[in-house]
Design an enzyme around this catalytic site. Structure first.
Site, PDB file in Angstrom:
ATOM      1  CE  LYS A 145      -2.048  -8.143   9.425  1.00 20.80           C
ATOM      2  NZ  LYS A 145      -0.871  -7.533   8.792  1.00 20.80           N
ATOM      3  CE  LYS A 193      -4.361  -5.098   9.614  1.00 22.52           C
ATOM      4  NZ  LYS A 193      -3.040  -4.934   9.070  1.00 22.52           N
TER       5      LYS A 193
HETATM    6  C1  PBG Z   1       0.623  -6.343   6.195  1.00 21.67           C
HETATM    7  C2  PBG Z   1      -0.474  -5.384   6.507  1.00 21.67           C
HETATM    8  C3  PBG Z   1      -1.789  -5.502   6.030  1.00 21.67           C
HETATM    9  C4  PBG Z   1      -2.493  -4.419   6.534  1.00 21.67           C
HETATM   10  C5  PBG Z   1      -1.613  -3.648   7.288  1.00 21.67           C
HETATM   11  N1  PBG Z   1      -0.366  -4.271   7.275  1.00 21.67           N
HETATM   12  C6  PBG Z   1      -2.420  -6.479   5.113  1.00 21.67           C
HETATM   13  C7  PBG Z   1      -2.042  -7.892   5.155  1.00 21.67           C
HETATM   14  O1  PBG Z   1      -1.783  -8.470   6.212  1.00 21.67           O
HETATM   15  O2  PBG Z   1      -1.986  -8.456   4.067  1.00 21.67           O
HETATM   16  C8  PBG Z   1      -3.950  -4.183   6.236  1.00 21.67           C
HETATM   17  C9  PBG Z   1      -4.531  -2.900   6.647  1.00 21.67           C
HETATM   18  C10 PBG Z   1      -5.842  -2.614   6.018  1.00 21.67           C
HETATM   19  O3  PBG Z   1      -6.488  -3.467   5.375  1.00 21.67           O
HETATM   20  O4  PBG Z   1      -6.288  -1.481   6.177  1.00 21.67           O
HETATM   21  N2  PBG Z   1       1.754  -6.298   6.960  1.00 21.67           N
END
Ligand code: PBG
Length: 323
Positions: free
Chosen positions: A195, A248
């Site tokens: 991520k 991601k």
């Molecule tokens: C945070 C989380 C995020 C997303 C899913 N879980 C954003 C972040 O890390 O600030 C983003 C998903 C998206 O942008 O569609 N645990």
């Protein structure tokens, strides 16, 4: 003389379909959905046209509609009111809170649906971070305890798989052991393996009011410059008991998807995130691109790169528009 003419295989729709190597199917989708307090609510999210925050009653209807279209997997995310947020995200494991009640109600009405629950502190944290903040630092090991409580509460509510999106070290092992100790050995783990600290999460943070109150997430989310580091994370997640590995965002990281697909035997998922959705929607709204075709092309590219599973806000639209 030209012996080889690749265009012969492109002459008709029939032959093009025959030689098509990649087919996106609604069976590949996990649909991320937003949950909010209250009744009869369906609140539009400005930066994500077509996506709403639903109160539970309306979310149940939405899930039923999607299931009728063949979408059977969902990843609910809760919008928590500011007054319930605190430093230790205590609301995140409240068995009587919004999220847990929704999970159990969804599973009760649609037992055949597969629910992926989000394990991370940010929707419930007064700091807007995925871990405990102390003197400006994100504490790793102390955060694991909260993640463990969250995962157990979600499993008790009926989650099929927990999906830790926090990027703390050692969380897969910690969650696997905690779930097993509590008798949830059949609850799976979808690991957010790679991520990245991405600019493409903006609309999601708007949807949940979950943006960090200070700083950024670069000490736990990965540097977009790195792919070999994704292999380090993937090796750990495999060894620690993950069931699915995820990359991601998806579109700016197709090489990462491909690399994990080639090197690991677990199913690979990709999260086609909010900003990727918003870009296509915004360009289509201006008639700068054909939104439906761009959607299909992007989803196909994610699958072609090696993701069998796609988390996408396009799930329902694709199901309605596919030919
Ligand atoms: C945070 C989380 C995020 C997303 C899913 N879980 C954003 C972040 O890390 O600030 C983003 C998903 C998206 O942008 O569609 N645990």
């Amino acid at each position: 003389m030209m012996l080889k003419r690749p265009r012969r295989n492109r002459q008709s729709a029939a032959v093009r379909n025959l030689v098509a190597e990649t087919q996106v199917s609604v069976a590949d989708f996990i649909y991320p959905v937003f949950l909010t307090e209250g009744n009869k609510k369906k609140i539009a999210i400005a930066s994500m046209p077509g996506i709403y925050r639903f109160s539970l009653d309306n979310l149940l209807k939405e899930i039923e509609e999607c299931a009728n279209l063949g979408i059977m997997s969902f990843a609910p995310f809760p919008q928590i009111s500011e007054s319930l947020k605190d430093k230790y995200a205590t609301e995140s494991y409240n068995a009587n809170g919004l999220y847990m009640k929704a999970i159990s109600q969804i599973k009760k009405e649609f037992p055949e649906v597969c629910l992926f629950t989000d394990v991370a502190m940010d929707p419930y944290s007064s700091d807007g971070h995925d871990g405990i903040v102390e003197n400006g630092q994100i504490l790793n090991d102390e955060t694991l305890e909260i993640l463990g409580k969250m995962a157990v509460a979600q499993a008790q509510a009926g989650a099929d798989m927990v999906a830790p999106s926090d990027m703390m070290d050692g969380r897969i092992k910690y969650l696997r052991e905690t779930l097993d100790n509590e008798g949830f050995k059949n609850v799976g783990i979808l690991a957010y393996t790679a991520k990245y600290a991405s600019a493409f999460y903006g609309p999601f943070r708007e949807a949940l009011d979950s943006a960090p109150k200070f700083g950024d997430k670069k000490t736990y989310q990965m540097n977009p410059a790195n792919v070999r580091e994704a292999l380090v994370e993937a090796e750990l997640d495999c060894a620690e008991g993950a069931d699915i590995l995820m990359v991601k965002p998806a579109l700016a990281y197709l090489d990462v998807i491909k690399t994990l697909h080639d090197r690991f035997d677990l199913p690979i998922a990709a999260y086609n995130v909010s900003g990727e959705y918003a870009m296509i929607k915004a360009a289509a709204a201006n008639n700068w691109i054909d939104g439906t075709k761009a959607m299909i092309e992007c989803l196909t590219s994610i699958k072609r790169a090696g993701a069998k599973i796609i988390l996408t806000y396009f799930a329902k639209e694709y199901a309605l528009n596919k030919t």
